[in-house]
Design a protein around this motif. Structure first.
Motif, short mmCIF file in Angstrom:
data_model
loop_
_atom_site.label_atom_id
_atom_site.label_comp_id
_atom_site.label_asym_id
_atom_site.label_seq_id
_atom_site.Cartn_x
_atom_site.Cartn_y
_atom_site.Cartn_z
N TYR A 175 0.85 -1.20 0.00
CA TYR A 175 0.00 0.00 0.00
C TYR A 175 0.88 1.25 0.00
O TYR A 175 0.67 2.18 -0.79
N GLY A 182 0.72 -2.08 -8.48
CA GLY A 182 -0.73 -2.19 -8.36
C GLY A 182 -1.22 -3.63 -8.39
O GLY A 182 -2.08 -4.03 -7.61
N TYR A 183 -0.65 -4.43 -9.29
CA TYR A 183 -1.01 -5.85 -9.34
C TYR A 183 -0.64 -6.56 -8.03
O TYR A 183 -1.43 -7.34 -7.49
N HIS A 203 -0.16 -5.21 -5.08
CA HIS A 203 -1.00 -4.72 -3.99
C HIS A 203 -2.40 -5.32 -4.07
O HIS A 203 -2.98 -5.70 -3.05
N GLY A 204 -2.95 -5.41 -5.25
CA GLY A 204 -4.29 -6.00 -5.42
C GLY A 204 -4.33 -7.44 -4.94
O GLY A 204 -5.25 -7.84 -4.23
#
Length: 94
Positions: free
Chosen positions: A16, A40-41, A43-44
């Motif tokens: 994050y 982003g991937y 973290h997702g």
């Protein structure tokens, strides 16, 4: 299970912070979007894994919905998962 959940909480919190502390500035200030995609991937994936593990862990420990909601809200806030680790998970007996 506790060690895995604590590790997931820490990794989710780090991802994050990386996303919003490194990825977003690179994307919007330096016009370099590529790192944001990979961060982003990651973290997702870590976010979803944390929420699933929180549900499983709350079920196994017979904690109520209230504690799961606290964990979920913490996952949406910066430094929230670090707080969960210190306040709730550091005191749980193996």
């Amino acid at each position: 299970m506790l060690v895995t959940f604590r590790l997931m909480a820490i990794l989710e919190g780090i991802s994050y912070l990386l996303l919003f502390g490194l990825g977003m500035p690179l994307k919007y200030l330096a016009q370099i979007p590529e790192p944001n995609i990979y961060i982003g991937y990651a973290h997702g994936f870590l976010f979803i894994a944390f929420v699933v593990l929180a549900a499983v862990f709350c079920y196994e420990k017979k904690w109520g919905l209230r504690r799961f909601v606290i964990f979920f809200i913490a996952s949406l806030l910066p430094f929230g998962t670090f707080y969960v680790d210190q306040k709730y998970l550091g005191k749980v007996a193996l």
